[in-house]
Design a protein around this motif. Structure first.
Motif, PDB file in Angstrom:
ATOM      1  N   SER A  60       6.085 -33.410 -19.432  1.00 21.43           N
ATOM      2  CA  SER A  60       5.446 -32.045 -20.562  1.00 21.43           C
ATOM      3  C   SER A  60       6.468 -31.258 -20.497  1.00 21.43           C
ATOM      4  O   SER A  60       6.424 -30.582 -21.187  1.00 21.43           O
ATOM      5  N   GLY A  61       7.409 -31.597 -20.790  1.00 22.06           N
ATOM      6  CA  GLY A  61       9.334 -31.572 -21.931  1.00 22.06           C
ATOM      7  C   GLY A  61       9.069 -31.069 -22.848  1.00 22.06           C
ATOM      8  O   GLY A  61       9.587 -30.524 -23.909  1.00 22.06           O
ATOM      9  N   VAL A  62       8.000 -32.411 -23.555  1.00 27.22           N
ATOM     10  CA  VAL A  62       7.418 -31.657 -25.219  1.00 27.22           C
ATOM     11  C   VAL A  62       6.909 -30.674 -25.168  1.00 27.22           C
ATOM     12  O   VAL A  62       6.916 -29.903 -26.442  1.00 27.22           O
ATOM     13  N   THR A  63       5.831 -31.097 -23.813  1.00 27.28           N
ATOM     14  CA  THR A  63       5.083 -29.286 -24.102  1.00 27.28           C
ATOM     15  C   THR A  63       5.608 -27.898 -23.797  1.00 27.28           C
ATOM     16  O   THR A  63       5.696 -27.096 -24.939  1.00 27.28           O
ATOM     17  N   PHE A  64       7.158 -28.104 -23.645  1.00 27.84           N
ATOM     18  CA  PHE A  64       7.384 -27.314 -24.003  1.00 27.84           C
ATOM     19  C   PHE A  64       8.333 -26.796 -24.854  1.00 27.84           C
ATOM     20  O   PHE A  64       8.686 -25.917 -25.476  1.00 27.84           O
ATOM     21  N   PHE A  65       8.980 -27.845 -25.384  1.00 28.29           N
ATOM     22  CA  PHE A  65       9.229 -27.601 -26.392  1.00 28.29           C
ATOM     23  C   PHE A  65       8.445 -27.420 -27.467  1.00 28.29           C
ATOM     24  O   PHE A  65       8.753 -26.310 -28.654  1.00 28.29           O
ATOM     25  N   PHE A  66       7.294 -27.585 -27.385  1.00 25.06           N
ATOM     26  CA  PHE A  66       6.746 -26.558 -28.375  1.00 25.06           C
ATOM     27  C   PHE A  66       6.132 -25.556 -28.281  1.00 25.06           C
ATOM     28  O   PHE A  66       6.759 -24.228 -29.468  1.00 25.06           O
ATOM     29  N   VAL A  67       6.045 -25.192 -26.857  1.00 21.70           N
ATOM     30  CA  VAL A  67       6.330 -23.715 -26.766  1.00 21.70           C
ATOM     31  C   VAL A  67       7.085 -23.034 -26.995  1.00 21.70           C
ATOM     32  O   VAL A  67       7.436 -21.865 -28.102  1.00 21.70           O
ATOM     33  N   LEU A  68       8.477 -23.331 -26.817  1.00 21.84           N
ATOM     34  CA  LEU A  68       9.815 -22.919 -27.165  1.00 21.84           C
ATOM     35  C   LEU A  68      10.367 -22.723 -28.897  1.00 21.84           C
ATOM     36  O   LEU A  68      10.248 -22.239 -29.153  1.00 21.84           O
ATOM     37  N   SER A  69       9.077 -23.747 -28.923  1.00 21.42           N
ATOM     38  CA  SER A  69       9.264 -23.728 -30.899  1.00 21.42           C
ATOM     39  C   SER A  69       8.460 -22.341 -31.308  1.00 21.42           C
ATOM     40  O   SER A  69       9.254 -21.613 -32.299  1.00 21.42           O
ATOM     41  N   GLY A  70       7.459 -22.632 -31.017  1.00 19.47           N
ATOM     42  CA  GLY A  70       7.114 -21.008 -31.282  1.00 19.47           C
ATOM     43  C   GLY A  70       7.205 -19.998 -31.243  1.00 19.47           C
ATOM     44  O   GLY A  70       7.055 -18.712 -31.576  1.00 19.47           O
ATOM     45  N   PHE A  71       7.977 -19.806 -29.942  1.00 23.03           N
ATOM     46  CA  PHE A  71       8.740 -18.717 -29.716  1.00 23.03           C
ATOM     47  C   PHE A  71       9.539 -18.362 -30.293  1.00 23.03           C
ATOM     48  O   PHE A  71      10.213 -17.043 -30.714  1.00 23.03           O
ATOM     49  N   VAL A  72      10.979 -19.453 -30.262  1.00 23.29           N
ATOM     50  CA  VAL A  72      12.086 -18.854 -31.341  1.00 23.29           C
ATOM     51  C   VAL A  72      11.744 -18.606 -32.512  1.00 23.29           C
ATOM     52  O   VAL A  72      12.126 -17.668 -32.931  1.00 23.29           O
ATOM     53  N   LEU A  73      10.278 -19.583 -33.214  1.00 24.91           N
ATOM     54  CA  LEU A  73      10.458 -19.097 -34.167  1.00 24.91           C
ATOM     55  C   LEU A  73       9.674 -17.430 -34.529  1.00 24.91           C
ATOM     56  O   LEU A  73      10.160 -17.033 -35.723  1.00 24.91           O
ATOM     57  N   VAL A 210      -2.847 -31.687 -34.044  1.00 27.12           N
ATOM     58  CA  VAL A 210      -4.373 -29.965 -33.697  1.00 27.12           C
ATOM     59  C   VAL A 210      -4.217 -29.801 -32.204  1.00 27.12           C
ATOM     60  O   VAL A 210      -4.563 -28.697 -32.090  1.00 27.12           O
ATOM     61  N   THR A 211      -4.366 -31.622 -32.165  1.00 30.38           N
ATOM     62  CA  THR A 211      -4.887 -30.710 -30.355  1.00 30.38           C
ATOM     63  C   THR A 211      -3.548 -30.567 -29.409  1.00 30.38           C
ATOM     64  O   THR A 211      -3.700 -29.694 -28.615  1.00 30.38           O
ATOM     65  N   ARG A 212      -2.068 -30.229 -30.119  1.00 30.33           N
ATOM     66  CA  ARG A 212      -1.001 -29.907 -29.387  1.00 30.33           C
ATOM     67  C   ARG A 212      -1.002 -28.540 -30.806  1.00 30.33           C
ATOM     68  O   ARG A 212      -0.074 -27.759 -29.822  1.00 30.33           O
ATOM     69  N   THR A 213      -1.653 -28.356 -31.218  1.00 32.85           N
ATOM     70  CA  THR A 213      -1.681 -26.381 -31.783  1.00 32.85           C
ATOM     71  C   THR A 213      -1.724 -25.858 -30.906  1.00 32.85           C
ATOM     72  O   THR A 213      -0.829 -24.265 -30.860  1.00 32.85           O
ATOM     73  N   PRO A 214      -2.243 -25.056 -30.141  1.00 27.48           N
ATOM     74  CA  PRO A 214      -2.374 -24.195 -29.285  1.00 27.48           C
ATOM     75  C   PRO A 214      -1.314 -23.728 -28.288  1.00 27.48           C
ATOM     76  O   PRO A 214      -0.976 -23.004 -27.715  1.00 27.48           O
ATOM     77  N   GLN A 215      -0.330 -25.119 -28.006  1.00 27.59           N
ATOM     78  CA  GLN A 215       0.965 -24.608 -27.317  1.00 27.59           C
ATOM     79  C   GLN A 215       1.790 -23.938 -28.191  1.00 27.59           C
ATOM     80  O   GLN A 215       2.707 -23.250 -27.864  1.00 27.59           O
ATOM     81  N   PHE A 216       1.646 -24.638 -29.275  1.00 24.16           N
ATOM     82  CA  PHE A 216       2.974 -23.746 -30.273  1.00 24.16           C
ATOM     83  C   PHE A 216       2.584 -21.991 -30.251  1.00 24.16           C
ATOM     84  O   PHE A 216       3.057 -21.602 -30.375  1.00 24.16           O
ATOM     85  N   LEU A 217       1.606 -22.087 -30.489  1.00 24.35           N
ATOM     86  CA  LEU A 217       0.877 -20.916 -31.216  1.00 24.35           C
ATOM     87  C   LEU A 217       0.542 -20.095 -30.229  1.00 24.35           C
ATOM     88  O   LEU A 217       0.748 -18.837 -29.390  1.00 24.35           O
ATOM     89  N   LEU A 218       0.437 -20.579 -29.227  1.00 22.13           N
ATOM     90  CA  LEU A 218       1.035 -19.841 -27.507  1.00 22.13           C
ATOM     91  C   LEU A 218       2.100 -19.293 -27.590  1.00 22.13           C
ATOM     92  O   LEU A 218       2.261 -17.741 -26.773  1.00 22.13           O
ATOM     93  N   GLY A 219       3.398 -19.463 -28.067  1.00 25.59           N
ATOM     94  CA  GLY A 219       4.578 -19.933 -28.030  1.00 25.59           C
ATOM     95  C   GLY A 219       4.830 -18.585 -29.125  1.00 25.59           C
ATOM     96  O   GLY A 219       5.455 -17.494 -28.812  1.00 25.59           O
ATOM     97  N   VAL A 220       4.187 -18.779 -29.935  1.00 26.06           N
ATOM     98  CA  VAL A 220       4.178 -17.546 -31.361  1.00 26.06           C
ATOM     99  C   VAL A 220       4.374 -16.225 -30.346  1.00 26.06           C
ATOM    100  O   VAL A 220       4.769 -15.394 -30.584  1.00 26.06           O
ATOM    101  N   VAL A 221       2.773 -16.351 -30.234  1.00 26.07           N
ATOM    102  CA  VAL A 221       2.704 -15.123 -29.196  1.00 26.07           C
ATOM    103  C   VAL A 221       3.006 -14.502 -28.434  1.00 26.07           C
ATOM    104  O   VAL A 221       4.002 -13.164 -28.504  1.00 26.07           O
ATOM    105  N   ALA A 222       3.954 -15.028 -27.714  1.00 33.10           N
ATOM    106  CA  ALA A 222       4.589 -14.904 -26.834  1.00 33.10           C
ATOM    107  C   ALA A 222       5.686 -13.858 -27.133  1.00 33.10           C
ATOM    108  O   ALA A 222       6.619 -13.103 -27.068  1.00 33.10           O
ATOM    109  N   GLY A 223       6.455 -15.141 -28.733  1.00 31.94           N
ATOM    110  CA  GLY A 223       7.745 -14.002 -29.166  1.00 31.94           C
ATOM    111  C   GLY A 223       7.245 -12.975 -30.236  1.00 31.94           C
ATOM    112  O   GLY A 223       8.927 -12.761 -29.568  1.00 31.94           O
ATOM    113  N   LEU A 224       6.078 -13.115 -30.396  1.00 31.66           N
ATOM    114  CA  LEU A 224       6.275 -11.756 -31.010  1.00 31.66           C
ATOM    115  C   LEU A 224       6.013 -10.580 -29.953  1.00 31.66           C
ATOM    116  O   LEU A 224       6.555  -9.557 -30.047  1.00 31.66           O
ATOM    117  N   ALA A 225       5.212 -10.949 -28.811  1.00 32.90           N
ATOM    118  CA  ALA A 225       5.062  -9.732 -27.273  1.00 32.90           C
ATOM    119  C   ALA A 225       6.841  -9.907 -26.927  1.00 32.90           C
ATOM    120  O   ALA A 225       6.435  -8.164 -27.325  1.00 32.90           O
TER     121      ALA A 225
END
Length: 395
Positions: A60-73, A210-225
Motif C-alpha cells: 500500500s506504500g505505492v498507493t501512498f506515493f500515487f496520492v503524494l504524487s498528485g498532491f505535490v504536483l 486506469v484503476t489506479r488513477t483515482p488515487q492520484f486524482l485524490l492527491g490532486v484534489v487535496a493538493g489544490l485544496a
C-alpha cells in the motif's frame, strides 16, 4: 522555519532547501518506501514476528506515493502557466534516467542468476508501458518495481487535463470530486467479484493505470485544496495513527480471509487506503506551511527521503540476488540478519544512485530541455523544488 507569501497571498514555507519546500512530505517518502521494503522482505526472505504482520500489506506504500504524487504536483503547479511540453519534460527528467539505470542493473542481476530475460519486457519497462496488459512477464521482466512508473507516466499525461477541469477551481467542486473518488475506490474493489481469473484480477485492481488513477486524482484534489487555504481536519500525529490503525486492522482480516479471494485484504489494502493517505499528506503539508513541527522534517529524514525513489527501485534487486544465491534463511536470527544486510546494502546503493545518477542526470536533462516563459517561472519559483520529488518511490 519561516514563511513567505506567494503573489496570490497564500503562505509558502521556506524549507531547508529549494528542493524541499514541504520537508515533512520528503520525510514521509522514506517511511512509505520502508514499508514497501519490509513487505518484500517478509514475503521473499522470511517473516519477522510483529513487524511482518504489520507490514504484510506494505505494498500500500505505492498507493501512498500515487496520492503524494498528485498532491505535490497540484501544490507545485497551482497558479502557474507552464507549457505542457515543459511539464512533461521535467517529469521525464525526474523518473526516466534512474529507471533506465536500475532496469539495466536488474537485467544484470537476472543474468547473474541465470534467469532468462524477455527483451519485450525490458522494452515495455523502458517505454513505461508494462502495466497496460495483464502479462506477468511484462510486469516483472525488466525491473519488477518499475510497473508503478508506467502508472505515473499515465498520471503525468492526465495532470494538465485534470487541473483544467472547472470543478477543480472551486471548493465545492473539489469537495464533489473528492466524494466521488472516495465512493469510486470501494466500487473498484467490489469489481473484483466479477473477475474470475486471479491473474487478471490482480492486474486490473493492482497494476492497471486506469484503476489506479483515482488515487492520484485524490492527491490532486487535496493538493489544490491545501494550496488554496483548506485546513485538514487532523493533525499529522492523528493522521499517522489512523493509517497505522488501518494496517493493523488488516492483520485479523488476513487471518480470516485468504488473499486469493477477491474480498481478501490484499487489494483492499491498496485501494481503500487512499483517503487515509490523502489526509496524512495534507496534514503534514499544512503543518509545514504554518511552521509546526511534525518530527518528519529533520536533516536525516530529508536525506533518507531523497534516497527513497532509488531505494524503491533497487531494494528488490538486492533481495533477488541474495535469495537467488543463498536461498531463504532458516530461523528467526538468520532471517533478521538477512533483513538488516539487505536494508543496509540497498540503502547504501540507493544513496549512491541518488547522488551519482538520479540527481545529476535530472539537473542536466532539465537544463537541456524546454523552459517556461520567465513570468511563469518566477510565479512558481518559491515552490518549484517540491515538484521534483513527485515520482513513485520518491514521493
Amino acid at each position: 522555519m519561516r514563511r513567505t507569501t506567494r503573489p496570490d497571498h497564500r503562505p509558502v514555507v521556506a524549507g531547508p532547501s529549494g528542493r524541499d519546500r514541504l520537508p515533512s512530505l520528503t520525510g514521509l517518502r522514506f517511511w512509505a518506501a520502508l514499508v514497501v521494503v519490509l513487505y518484500h522482505l517478509s514475503r521473499q526472505v522470511g517473516e519477522v514476528p510483529w513487524v511482518s504482520a504489520a507490514t504484510w500489506y506494505g505494498r500500500s506504500g505505492v498507493t501512498f506515493f500515487f496520492v503524494l504524487s498528485g498532491f505535490v504536483l497540484a501544490w507545485t503547479y497551482d497558479g502557474r502557466r507552464v507549457p505542457v511540453k515543459v511539464f512533461l519534460w521535467r517529469r521525464f527528467a525526474r523518473i526516466w534516467p534512474l529507471l533506465a539505470v536500475t532496469t539495466a542493473l536488474s537485467v544484470v542481476a537476472y543474468a547473474v542468476l541465470g534467469t532468462e530475460v524477455s527483451v519485450r519486457a525490458v522494452a515495455a519497462t523502458l517505454l513505461l508501458a508494462n502495466a497496460w496488459l495483464p502479462d506477468p512477464v511484462l510486469l516483472r521482466g525488466g525491473n519488477p518495481a518499475a510497473w508503478s512508473l508506467g502508472d505515473e507516466a499515465w498520471f503525468y499525461l492526465l495532470f494538465p487535463l485534470l487541473t483544467a477541469v472547472p470543478w477543480m477551481r472551486s471548493a465545492r467542486g473539489r469537495l464533489g470530486v473528492a466524494v466521488a473518488v472516495c465512493a469510486a475506490l470501494p466500487a473498484v474493489w467490489l469489481c473484483g467479484a466479477v473477475i474470475a481469473d486471479p491473474v487478471v484480477r490482480s492486474w486490473a485492481l493492482g497494476y492497471f493505470p486506469v484503476t489506479r488513477t483515482p488515487q492520484f486524482l485524490l492527491g490532486v484534489v487535496a493538493g489544490l485544496a491545501v494550496a488554496r487555504g483548506w485546513r485538514p481536519p487532523l493533525r499529522p500525529g492523528a493522521a499517522v495513527a489512523l493509517v497505522a490503525a488501518w494496517h493493523l486492522a488488516l492483520v485479523p482480516w488476513s487471518q480470516a480471509v485468504p488473499e486469493a479471494l477477491w474480498y481478501g485484504p490484499y487489494q483492499a489494502s491498496q485501494l481503500l487506503s487512499a483517503p487515509l493517505f490523502a489526509l496524512l499528506v495534507a496534514a503534514a503539508a499544512h503543518a509545514d506551511l504554518h511552521g509546526r513541527r511534525t518530527g518528519l522534517a529533520g536533516p536525516r529524514s530529508i536525506r533518507l527521503g531523497h534516497w527513497s525513489f532509488a531505494w524503491y527501485l533497487v531494494h528488490e534487486i538486492v533481495i533477488r540476488l541474495w535469495t537467488g544465491a543463498h536461498g531463504r534463511p532458516v530461523g528467526l536470527v538468520a532471517t533478521a540478519q538477512v533483513w538488516l544486510l539487505v536494508i543496509a546494502a540497498s540503502l547504501a546503493l540507493s544513496a549512491a544512485a541518488y547522488h551519482w545518477v538520479e540527481h545529476p542526470l535530472e539537473r542536466r536533462l532539465r537544463g537541456a530541455g524546454p523552459r517556461p516563459a520567465p513570468a511563469a517561472a518566477d510565479l512558481g519559483a518559491a515552490r518549484s523544488g517540491a515538484g521534483r520529488g513527485a515520482a513513485t518511490g520518491a514521493g
